[in-house]
Enzyme design. Structure first.
Site, PDB file in Angstrom:
ATOM      1  N   TYR A   1       1.449  -8.566  15.788  1.00  0.00           N
ATOM      2  CA  TYR A   1       0.615  -9.687  16.265  1.00  0.00           C
ATOM      3  C   TYR A   1       1.591 -10.422  17.397  1.00  0.00           C
ATOM      4  O   TYR A   1       1.090 -11.433  17.875  1.00  0.00           O
ATOM      5  CB  TYR A   1       0.397 -10.993  15.132  1.00  0.00           C
ATOM      6  CG  TYR A   1      -0.630 -10.415  14.362  1.00  0.00           C
ATOM      7  CD1 TYR A   1      -0.928  -9.161  13.919  1.00  0.00           C
ATOM      8  CD2 TYR A   1      -1.493 -11.418  13.768  1.00  0.00           C
ATOM      9  CE1 TYR A   1      -1.775  -8.832  12.974  1.00  0.00           C
ATOM     10  CE2 TYR A   1      -2.405 -10.978  12.554  1.00  0.00           C
ATOM     11  CZ  TYR A   1      -2.548  -9.796  12.430  1.00  0.00           C
ATOM     12  OH  TYR A   1      -3.573  -9.575  11.594  1.00  0.00           O
TER      13      TYR A   1
ATOM     14  N   LYS B   1       5.949  -1.373   3.982  1.00  0.00           N
ATOM     15  CA  LYS B   1       5.934   0.106   4.120  1.00  0.00           C
ATOM     16  C   LYS B   1       7.052   0.631   4.604  1.00  0.00           C
ATOM     17  O   LYS B   1       7.089   1.655   5.667  1.00  0.00           O
ATOM     18  CB  LYS B   1       4.734   0.669   5.002  1.00  0.00           C
ATOM     19  CG  LYS B   1       4.148   1.863   4.997  1.00  0.00           C
ATOM     20  CD  LYS B   1       3.217   2.323   3.663  1.00  0.00           C
ATOM     21  CE  LYS B   1       3.032   3.622   3.689  1.00  0.00           C
ATOM     22  NZ  LYS B   1       2.256   3.737   2.543  1.00  0.00           N
TER      23      LYS B   1
ATOM     24  N   ASP C   1       0.503  -0.113   0.093  1.00  0.00           N
ATOM     25  CA  ASP C   1      -0.876   0.270  -0.575  1.00  0.00           C
ATOM     26  C   ASP C   1      -0.853   0.407  -1.940  1.00  0.00           C
ATOM     27  O   ASP C   1      -1.851  -0.272  -2.647  1.00  0.00           O
ATOM     28  CB  ASP C   1      -0.980   1.923  -0.107  1.00  0.00           C
ATOM     29  CG  ASP C   1       0.560   2.586  -0.037  1.00  0.00           C
ATOM     30  OD1 ASP C   1       1.427   1.972  -0.242  1.00  0.00           O
ATOM     31  OD2 ASP C   1       0.271   3.928   0.296  1.00  0.00           O
TER      32      ASP C   1
ATOM     33  N   ASP D   1      -1.829 -11.211   6.713  1.00  0.00           N
ATOM     34  CA  ASP D   1      -3.003 -11.471   6.869  1.00  0.00           C
ATOM     35  C   ASP D   1      -4.218 -10.971   6.114  1.00  0.00           C
ATOM     36  O   ASP D   1      -5.150 -11.658   5.614  1.00  0.00           O
ATOM     37  CB  ASP D   1      -3.285 -11.133   8.432  1.00  0.00           C
ATOM     38  CG  ASP D   1      -4.632 -11.754   9.147  1.00  0.00           C
ATOM     39  OD1 ASP D   1      -5.061 -12.578   8.461  1.00  0.00           O
ATOM     40  OD2 ASP D   1      -4.929 -11.437  10.262  1.00  0.00           O
TER      41      ASP D   1
END
Ligand code: NAI
Length: 362
Positions: free
Chosen positions: A125, A192, A226, A250
């Site tokens: 972002y 991740k 995940d 988000d």
């Protein structure tokens, strides 16, 4: 009784309705607020030449606490997002979103009580992007190949994902301090890191470092994003305070809001070292604006967060209890809420819902 001065940006669309409802409920809670009304959004461009007038920013700097209704971002006009501009200008580096089940609100779970702490300033972002086909994009692709970092197809667009040591330490530190101040038990960092070693890997390494400083108090663990999503959907009650880089935070916020009944219920805050701006997660809902159909719960719960921030914890708790009471009775719920089948009546308007809440408080 302490009188507080708070900047109110009513916003547009349903913001006008939910802000008025919020003011009524805060007044009924007995807290004395002097509302300093300021404008932001498309509606003030004609008068001020910008969607975020300087005097609005100055007022937030001066009074330190603000609550905002949603503002519409018109598509394809070059109109800057007021929210992004506010976050950057005031360095509101924390996005805080508590997610709690409200029995009767039609959520899939009755036992969710977690807090999302999202880094608000960097990651994908950051807005650093390279357009497909542009000269600087070609140069960047050439640079990456020349440095043996891999090959990128020439017809690619590229977005850069910066994650810094400083911003990570700040957000994880905030998560721990929040946990300590609010009697929470555990902080979970989501990442991740197994794939993105130099961005998410750094986030995880720094999160562990900050956690080490808090050892013996708040517990710490981490989850790959995940697996986190699957765990959330299967059993969200296992989470307490969860800290994320910007993008995952988000997405997780909306996921979590969906599990407890939807956007109409999700409060939030953008917090910096100097100022805090409270606002619902949802947008200006142009499809129902001006029809007295909006659910003001999210903005009212954002006001409860604001009252906690101002030290008015009793009033905040009374508002949350009143919200729970109105939902569990189920007689005055707005149309966005899946209502219990025993409630055969028409959905309530924003005004009727607000009046029911005010009655609970009086
Ligand atoms: P949205 O959140 O406004 O609406 C999505 C759907 O949820 C719509 O069907 C709407 O009717 C419903 N909804 C949302 N809040 C509700 C409420 N309180 N009560 C009942 N139903 C509700 O998202 P959308 O349509 O993507 O965005 C509309 C505008 O809002 C856009 O211009 C967007 O940029 C802006 N926006 C502003 C935000 C802010 O100022 N904080 C945040 C998100 C979007």
């Amino acid at each position: 009784m302490t009188k507080h001065s708070v900047v109110l940006i009513p916003g547009d669309g349903i913001g006008v309705e939910t802000s008025a409802a919020m003011q009524q409920v805060v007044a009924a809670s007995g807290v004395d607020i002097d509302w300093v009304v300021q404008q932001a959004g498309a509606g003030c461009i004609d008068e001020h030449g910008t969607p975020l007038p300087d005097e609005t920013v100055q007022a937030i700097r001066e009074y330190k606490t603000a609550i905002k209704g949603p503002v519409t971002t018109p598509v394809g006009t070059g109109f800057r997002s007021v929210n992004v501009a506010l976050r950057k200008t005031l360095n509101l580096y924390v996005n805080l979103r508590p997610v709690m089940s409200i029995p009767g609100a039609g959520g899939r779970y009755d036992d969710v009580d977690l807090v999302i702490v999202r880094e608000n300033t960097e990651d994908l972002y950051a807005g650093i992007e390279f357009e497909e086909g542009a000269r600087d994009t070609e140069e960047l692709i050439g640079f990456i190949e020349a440095h043996g970092k891999g090959s990128i197809s020439k017809d690619s667009g590229i977005s850069i994902k910066p994650i810094s040591v400083g911003a990570t330490r700040n957000i994880v530190e905030f998560a721990f301090e929040y946990a300590e101040a609010n009697d929470r038990k555990k902080v979970t960092a989501v990442h991740k890191a197994n794939i993105m070693k130099h961005s998410d890997g750094l986030f995880l390494r720094e999160a562990r470092e900050v956690a080490r400083k808090h050892e013996g108090g708040i517990a710490f663990d981490d989850k790959i994003v995940d697996a986190f999503c699957m765990n959330m959907v299967m059993d969200p009650s296992q989470f307490d305070v969860i800290v994320f880089p910007n993008l995952y935070g988000d997405i997780a916020s909306d996921l979590a809001a969906g599990l407890v009944g939807g956007l109409g219920l999700a409060p939030g805050a953008n917090i910096g070292r100097e100022c805090a701006v409270f606002e619902a997660v949802h947008g200006s809902a142009p499809d129902i604006a001006g029809k007295n159909l909006a659910n003001p719960t999210a903005q009212i719960l954002s006001a409860a967060m604001m009252l906690d921030h101002l030290g008015e914890r009793d009033a905040a708790a009374r508002i949350r209890n009143a919200v729970r009471a109105v939902y569990s009775k189920g007689e005055h719920l707005t149309g966005d809420i899946r209502r219990p089948s025993r409630t055969a009546s028409e959905p309530a308007s924003c005004t009727e819902f607000t009046e029911a809440l005010v009655d609970e408080l009086s």
